[in-house]
Scaffold this motif. Structure first.
Motif, PDB file in Angstrom:
ATOM      1  N   GLY A   1      40.520  -8.930 -29.041  1.00 31.68           N
ATOM      2  CA  GLY A   1      40.259  -8.739 -30.463  1.00 31.68           C
ATOM      3  C   GLY A   1      39.777  -9.972 -31.198  1.00 31.68           C
TER       4      GLY A   1
ATOM      5  N   THR B   1      34.560 -12.053 -33.244  1.00 29.58           N
ATOM      6  CA  THR B   1      34.393 -11.683 -34.653  1.00 29.58           C
ATOM      7  C   THR B   1      32.994 -12.033 -35.153  1.00 29.58           C
ATOM      8  OG1 THR B   1      35.436 -13.804 -35.209  1.00 29.58           O
ATOM      9  CG2 THR B   1      36.838 -11.840 -35.212  1.00 29.58           C
TER      10      THR B   1
ATOM     11  N   GLN C   1      34.505 -10.898 -40.207  1.00 32.29           N
ATOM     12  CA  GLN C   1      35.633 -11.647 -39.659  1.00 32.29           C
ATOM     13  C   GLN C   1      36.831 -11.616 -40.595  1.00 32.29           C
ATOM     14  OE1 GLN C   1      34.780 -15.262 -37.438  1.00 32.29           O
ATOM     15  NE2 GLN C   1      36.307 -16.379 -38.634  1.00 32.29           N
TER      16      GLN C   1
ATOM     17  N   ALA D   1      38.542  -8.497 -39.442  1.00 26.14           N
ATOM     18  CA  ALA D   1      38.891  -8.389 -38.023  1.00 26.14           C
ATOM     19  C   ALA D   1      39.900  -9.443 -37.572  1.00 26.14           C
ATOM     20  CB  ALA D   1      37.627  -8.480 -37.175  1.00 26.14           C
TER      21      ALA D   1
END
Length: 386
Positions: free
Chosen positions: A249, A252, A256, A259
């Motif tokens: 994960g 980005t 960003q 996320a």
């Protein structure tokens, strides 16, 4: 034969494999002594400049116009991303620190796959990654006398190369539902009765599936992380001394600001859950969280950042000397950047891992530089541990 291969082949006998949504992998091993080491591989290239922000550098805000709000002060020139706010008590207690402007020897191509291979192999670029058959944690275990095999567990579909190698480290997935009818169990016993490798691996898989209960999915990422950490902590309170897992994960490229907090929230939850579940053992624990490379200094046009070079390593645990940002800061002026775009690395991330190993297990510097991390110059002792 690799036990993961055995488990994949077991689907022919009615196995139901529940894929972990985070493709998170956990592997463990037992070594002598009481010191615990937990290594977290952050797959996707965590943006160290957003996690530990150089707010004291006058050019930072202009380079990150939408990615520099809400910073938590760490004292001095650095601040922390607000999503890691739950870890501030650890910072205040000296149980959390960071090494900034670090990287592996990998340069220029900025490929996730190649970068992760170099990170987990632990070699310099003078050793071709395809020629490396083990990871640096496994090589450390190979070098330690008195190591015993304690059942190890791999969560998810992905392998964890950092712990692969000749040392006896086993793997298992607590999220696998191993469902065999009595007839299929008898068939397995009959087929593999005279083959101790397959027979023992099969018996181990069935026993562990029953022991762990194969937790039901559907609880979301936080529940998955809590289950993983609870499983790991239970073993670390026993014979296990080394654990490694990965989290995804961190890639980005766009948005960003939305996320990255999600990934940081799970990382913070993992560390806090580990501290809680380990109890007094936390005082003997060191956690190293590292990523394949950093991200570009400049924010891009879609509110994200692109693949870079220098980044950040997170260091936590009751055994660490935290409350500080370590490393030599290179600056982020135009002439100070790597290739005019990335944070210039000033230290090898492997050196911090090596010094942690030396402090925890007393390994010889020559062994660490020559065998565990081939070709590494560890440099001066950063004083990671108490």
């Amino acid at each position: 034969m690799d036990r993961r291969i055995f488990l994949k082949g077991a689907t022919a006998f009615g196995c139901s494999l529940a894929a972990h949504p985070l493709t998170t992998t956990l592997t463990m091993a037992a070594v002598p002594g009481e010191a615990r080491l937990v290594v977290i591989i952050l797959r996707g290239a965590m943006d160290g400049l957003d996690v530990v922000r150089p707010v004291g550098d006058s050019g930072f805000a202009a380079l990150r116009p939408t990615l520099s709000e809400g910073t938590l002060g760490l004292g001095g020139q650095f601040g922390l991303h607000p999503a890691l706010g739950p870890l501030m008590p650890l910072w205040a207690a000296g149980e959390l620190g960071f090494a900034h402007a670090v990287s592996t020897p990998y340069r220029d191509k900025r490929s996730h796959f190649d970068g992760q291979d170099v990170l987990e192999a632990g070699t310099g670029l003078d050793v071709p990654v395809p020629a490396v058959r083990d990871g640096w944690l496994n090589r450390m275990i190979q070098a330690m006398p008195g190591v015993q095999a304690e059942t190890a567990y791999a969560i998810g579909r992905e392998a964890l190369p950092v712990l692969e190698g000749a040392a006896d480290v086993r793997s298992w997935s607590p999220d696998v539902a191993l469902q065999l009818s009595e007839q299929n169990r008898l068939l397995l016993d009959r087929i593999y009765h005279d083959d101790p490798l397959f027979r023992d691996a099969g018996a181990e898989a069935i026993t562990l599936a029953a022991e762990t209960g194969a937790a039901a999915s559907g609880g979301g990422p936080r529940a998955d992380v809590e289950h993983l950490i609870d499983f790991a902590a239970g073993r670390l309170r026993g014979e296990t001394r080394i654990a490694a897992f990965s989290q995804t994960g961190w890639d980005t490229h766009r948005a960003q600001g939305r996320a990255l907090p999600k990934a940081l929230d799970l990382l913070a939850a993992s560390i806090l859950r580990l501290k809680t579940q380990l109890g007094p053992v936390w005082g003997q624990t060191t956690v190293l969280a590292m990523t394949e490379f950093g991200r570009t200094v400049r924010e891009n046009g879609t509110g994200g950042t692109d693949h870079g070079t220098g980044g950040v390593m997170l260091i936590a645990g009751g055994a660490v000397r935290g409350g500080r940002v370590m490393g030599r800061w290179p600056g982020i002026g135009e002439t100070e950047l790597y290739e005019g775009r990335d944070l210039m690395p000033t230290a090898d991330v492997r050196s911090y891992a090596a010094w942690a190993m030396r402090g925890l297990y007393g390994l010889d510097r020559g062994l660490l530089e020559g065998s565990v991390f081939q070709g590494l110059d560890m440099g001066d002792d950063p004083g990671l541990l108490l």
